[in-house]
Design a protein around this motif. Structure first.
Motif, PDB file in Angstrom:
ATOM      1  N   PHE A 109     -47.852  92.236  34.741  1.00 40.72           N
ATOM      2  CA  PHE A 109     -49.295  91.670  33.624  1.00 40.72           C
ATOM      3  C   PHE A 109     -49.389  90.724  34.634  1.00 40.72           C
ATOM      4  O   PHE A 109     -49.003  89.526  34.659  1.00 40.72           O
ATOM      5  CB  PHE A 109     -49.016  92.146  31.902  1.00 40.72           C
ATOM      6  N   LYS A 132     -50.037  96.969  21.998  1.00 34.51           N
ATOM      7  CA  LYS A 132     -50.230  95.751  23.806  1.00 34.51           C
ATOM      8  C   LYS A 132     -49.055  94.957  23.801  1.00 34.51           C
ATOM      9  O   LYS A 132     -49.065  94.979  24.988  1.00 34.51           O
ATOM     10  CB  LYS A 132     -51.627  95.397  23.087  1.00 34.51           C
ATOM     11  N   GLN A 140     -49.663  98.823  33.719  1.00 32.79           N
ATOM     12  CA  GLN A 140     -49.984  97.956  32.540  1.00 32.79           C
ATOM     13  C   GLN A 140     -50.993  99.554  31.453  1.00 32.79           C
ATOM     14  O   GLN A 140     -50.215 100.554  30.809  1.00 32.79           O
ATOM     15  CB  GLN A 140     -50.749  97.674  32.049  1.00 32.79           C
ATOM     16  N   SER A 168     -56.151  94.530  31.391  1.00 37.48           N
ATOM     17  CA  SER A 168     -54.910  95.594  31.602  1.00 37.48           C
ATOM     18  C   SER A 168     -54.817  95.991  33.425  1.00 37.48           C
ATOM     19  O   SER A 168     -55.962  96.559  34.132  1.00 37.48           O
ATOM     20  CB  SER A 168     -54.885  97.058  30.695  1.00 37.48           C
ATOM     21  N   ILE A 172     -55.916  88.526  32.302  1.00 33.93           N
ATOM     22  CA  ILE A 172     -55.920  88.454  30.222  1.00 33.93           C
ATOM     23  C   ILE A 172     -56.837  87.382  30.001  1.00 33.93           C
ATOM     24  O   ILE A 172     -57.428  87.309  29.627  1.00 33.93           O
ATOM     25  CB  ILE A 172     -54.791  88.569  29.837  1.00 33.93           C
ATOM     26  N   HIS A 218     -48.912  89.899  40.663  1.00 35.36           N
ATOM     27  CA  HIS A 218     -48.098  90.150  39.515  1.00 35.36           C
ATOM     28  C   HIS A 218     -47.078  90.643  39.524  1.00 35.36           C
ATOM     29  O   HIS A 218     -47.094  91.842  39.960  1.00 35.36           O
ATOM     30  CB  HIS A 218     -49.012  90.185  38.579  1.00 35.36           C
ATOM     31  N   GLU A 271     -46.732  97.011  25.804  1.00 34.78           N
ATOM     32  CA  GLU A 271     -47.286  98.380  26.817  1.00 34.78           C
ATOM     33  C   GLU A 271     -46.926  96.572  27.606  1.00 34.78           C
ATOM     34  O   GLU A 271     -46.685  96.890  29.262  1.00 34.78           O
ATOM     35  CB  GLU A 271     -48.962  97.536  26.566  1.00 34.78           C
ATOM     36  N   LEU A 272     -47.162  95.587  26.959  1.00 32.81           N
ATOM     37  CA  LEU A 272     -46.459  93.995  28.589  1.00 32.81           C
ATOM     38  C   LEU A 272     -45.119  94.811  28.660  1.00 32.81           C
ATOM     39  O   LEU A 272     -44.633  93.962  29.827  1.00 32.81           O
ATOM     40  CB  LEU A 272     -47.303  92.914  28.174  1.00 32.81           C
TER      41      LEU A 272
END
Length: 802
Positions: A120, A164, A147, A143, A125, A117, A167-168
């Motif tokens: 993320f 959130k 992250q 996460s 997810i 990845h 964070e991404l």
């Protein structure tokens, strides 16, 4: 297709025109609402993007992610790890220094698609969202490691949609700035593993006593399992939960084919065995560590000490430190046992004071008896052991360096050193000890527990710790001069009063110990050193201690004081050390303050000086007749027996300028034939005969030049008269319990044979013995006179005390 489409548009346009014609206001309202909704959505989107951007760290902050709080490591005198000072217990290591077992375990449980990845994982997810919907709660997180790194390093732990999304965004930016291996290395050094341990290396040492590179599969799975919930799964909190979580990680490793079934089976069957090598060495030396921490913070500041990863090389010697702590603990236990018996007897003897005894019992509970010890090298000043109290966790107040207390008679050597510097000698006589001393407060006669003689030599006075002799000597050499020498010895400001000789000023144990070191160090007071060197995390030297000392007294004075203080240990108030089995040549002095509130003993060998103090933080009587000989000396002896176990029985070498002479123990003058056979009265009235002659050291020029006038050699007429019982001028014999009479055992006298270079003062030559008739009629007198003319010069004029 075009005809129907155009027909539809034409029909809509016609309907719109008809609606406008029939309901113009309604159409305007709908159009306005539509425009307002569009504007609201646009403004909301702009606000959301702006708020997300404003709350995100800039590029410089992303670059600073590699800066981590690192513990400062403190090493001992042998460069072995001793302590850590930290905000976060962390030891940063490269990825190559972490076992592949741990990286595989972490990836299997925290981020299986880490290398696929871009910060993320949409698959992870989505999978987590389905699991959470099925369970109706947050059962699985989505996460990635990137992250988690962004959250740990740059964001707050708030669980909100806003955070959130940030964070991404940050995870994607981190992936663009760092490689995958760099991200994994940062994560392994930053992640919290519970029990105050941050990063893989600290966790490996703290839980398993090994480096992160040495972790087995089972140990790696245990650490990887802690990341999800360190407080719940730490093996120091719950071994059962830790084992269950480890097995979950092992199963994930097996399912992801990073271990085979044999490794899985072996790891599952192995019990978790804990061994803390990171903090296990810290049960000892906490007062020393705290003093080092204070010095480091004063020099480098709090942030650099707690977060900068310094490497500090100290002077502590762990075996010595353990010996010091053991000696203090054992002595406190022994004293408290005696205090309990004393208090019991006192309460039984005085029932009217029961309420007071209860108050004192409560005070004892709130304010326990304390003790401190400092040991150092007298030449370098390196402190190798320090005890600042009975329990660091209960009280961090360091009584070795922070407490200022009266030293009592332990201060007397500074008075005697001042006298030697002023021209006195160990054989100088201090007399008129019964006469009161005039002060502003009136006549003053100090109490004396150890002696009652009206006069005595300096050597005898110091050995017996005579208060009256010390105060009289202070008066003779001058209070001002003594205060100056005390400052030169490093014991701080002391009051210029007659009671100064008895230790009425306040000093610290460390300063007293360093001051006594001057007597073992040729008159030089060393600067106490606890830190030898400080390096930064890249190995650059930030601080290098320079051993320094200051001249306080001459080399000769230091040597003479050592011989006098050796008598204190061998046959004086410090003799308890000999009784307890300490055998090496040593010197020292006891100190007991009024009402037995403080007990001191500072003593030394040529290679080590140590001081002990015992008392309460709020000064009060330790116990009845709690002299330092019984309260402080045993702890010193116990420590020194261990600390000097491998030392040779060396002693001070007389420096140039020192001479010797045979003198009378009572008069301090050159010995005569009469001093060889002196009548001494015992307690029962019986008359015994003893020699009063001993060999004394002097600074050249201070030795006596006159012969003893207390025991003169008897002339011919006196001898003849003596045959018929006439002996009218015979002086009253001294008592056997007079401290000046009690001879010091030759084997432990502290007086060593002079080396070849020492000048020896002229001594009386042995006289040839004659028979009875020759003594009566003078037969052989001429030959004796001739012999004396050749070998013995006529006695010089009297010079009292030299």
């Amino acid at each position: 297709m075009k005809a129907p489409f155009h027909g539809m548009l034409a029909e809509l346009a016609r309907d719109w025109r008809n609606a406008r014609a029939r309901h113009p206001r309604l159409v305007a309202l709908v159009f306005t609402v539509f425009l307002a909704a569009g504007a609201f959505v646009t403004i909301g989107g702009i606000w959301l993007l702006t708020s997300l951007r404003n709350g995100l760290p800039d590029t410089d902050a992303l670059h600073r992610m590699t800066e981590m709080d690192q513990a400062t490591a403190v090493f001992d005198a042998h460069d072995q790890f001793a302590f850590t000072i930290y905000k976060e217990q962390r030891i940063e290591v490269p990825l190559s220094a972490v076992s592949p077992n741990l990286t595989r375990a972490l990836l299997a449980t925290e981020d299986q698609r880490f290398y696929q990845h871009r910060g993320f994982d949409l698959v992870r997810i989505g999978s987590a969202a389905l699991v959470n919907l099925r369970h109706g709660r947050r059962a699985q997180g989505g996460s990635t490691i990137t992250q988690q790194l962004a959250r740990q390093s740059l964001l707050t732990p708030d669980k909100t949609l806003h955070r959130k999304i940030q964070e991404l965004i940050l995870a994607a930016r981190i992936e663009r700035l760092y490689t995958k291996d760099q991200i994994l290395e940062l994560y392994l050094n930053k992640v919290y593993f519970g029990d105050g341990l941050y990063g893989a290396e600290a966790a490996s040492r703290g839980y398993f006593g090994k480096h992160a590179s040495e972790l087995t599969v089972g140990e790696a799975a245990t650490l990887a399992g802690l990341v999800k919930s360190p407080s719940a799964y730490a093996p120091t909190v719950s071994m059962e939960r830790a084992t269950q979580r480890r097995n979950v990680v092992l199963q994930a490793m097996l399912d992801n084919h990073v271990i085979d079934r044999d490794a899985w089976r072996k790891a599952r069957s192995t019990k978790i065995a804990l061994h803390d090598s990171l903090r296990a060495s810290e049960p000892h030396g906490q007062y020393f560590k705290e003093q080092v921490r204070r010095e480091l913070v004063d020099r480098f500041g709090w942030q650099r000490v707690y977060q900068g990863g310094l490497r500090v090389y100290s002077t502590i010697d762990m075996p010595m430190q353990i010996a010091a702590e053991t000696a203090i603990a054992d002595q406190l236990k022994a004293i408290e046992s005696r205090r309990a018996a004393w208090k019991k007897r006192r309460a039984a003897a005085a029932t009217q004071k029961k309420a007071k005894s209860a108050d004192e019992a409560r005070a004892d509970e709130d304010d326990p008896l304390q003790a401190a010890l400092v040991s150092m090298d007298p030449e370098t000043g390196h402190v190798d052991a320090m005890v600042g109290g009975r329990d660091f966790e209960t009280s961090r107040f360091n009584r070795a360096v922070q407490a200022h207390r009266q030293p009592g008679s332990a201060f007397k050597p500074f008075v005697y050193a001042t006298a030697l510097e002023a021209g006195f000698s160990p054989a100088s006589v201090v007399d008129h000890l019964d006469d009161p001393i005039a002060t502003l407060q009136g006549a003053y006669v100090p109490e004396d527990e150890h002696s009652s003689s009206p006069s005595m030599t300096l050597r005898t006075a110091l050995r017996t710790s005579s208060n009256r002799a010390a105060v009289r000597l202070l008066q003779q050499v001058g209070i001002g001069r003594t205060v100056q020498y005390a400052k030169a010895m490093g014991v701080g400001d002391v009051p210029p009063v007659p009671s100064l000789a008895l230790g009425s000023g306040e000093v610290t144990l460390q300063s007293m110990t360093a001051a006594y070191a001057a007597f073992a160090n040729h008159g030089l007071v060393p600067q106490p050193i606890l830190v030898r060197r400080v390096d930064d995390q890249d190995g650059r030297i930030l601080y290098l201690a320079h051993e320094s000392s200051s001249r306080a007294v001459s080399d000769i004075t230091a040597f003479l004081m050592s011989t006098m203080l050796a008598d204190v240990v061998n046959a004086g108030t410090g003799n308890k050390a000999r009784q307890l089995g300490f055998r090496l040549p040593a010197a020292g002095k006891t100190g007991t303050t009024n009402e037995f509130k403080d007990a001191w003993f500072v003593g030394y060998t040529p290679k080590r000086v140590a001081g002990v103090w015992v008392g309460f933080d709020e000064p009060r009587t330790i116990m009845a007749n709690g002299f330092a000989a019984d309260i402080a000396v045993p702890a010193w002896a116990a420590f020194m027996k261990t600390a000097t176990r491998d030392d040779k029985p060396d002693w001070m070498v007389p420096p140039r300028g020192v001479t010797t002479a045979n003198v009378c123990r009572l008069s301090g003058l050159l010995a005569t034939e009469g001093c060889e056979d002196v009548e001494v009265e015992a307690r029962d009235g019986h008359i015994d005969r003893r020699s009063m002659i001993y060999t004394e050291y002097f600074a050249r020029g201070t030795e006596p030049t006159t012969y003893c006038d207390l025991h003169p050699t008897r002339g011919i007429m006196t001898r003849v008269a003596g045959l018929f019982g006439a002996d009218q001028d015979k002086p009253t014999p001294p008592r056997a319990d007079d401290p000046a009479v009690a001879p010091i055992p030759a084997a432990t006298s502290g007086i060593a044979p002079p080396p070849p270079q020492v000048d020896i003062a002229p001594q009386p030559a042995p006289k040839k013995k004659r028979g009875f008739w020759s003594r009566v009629f003078g037969i052989g007198r001429d030959s004796d006179a001739k012999e004396n003319d050749e070998t013995e010069p006529p006695p010089p004029p009297k010079k009292k005390g030299g």
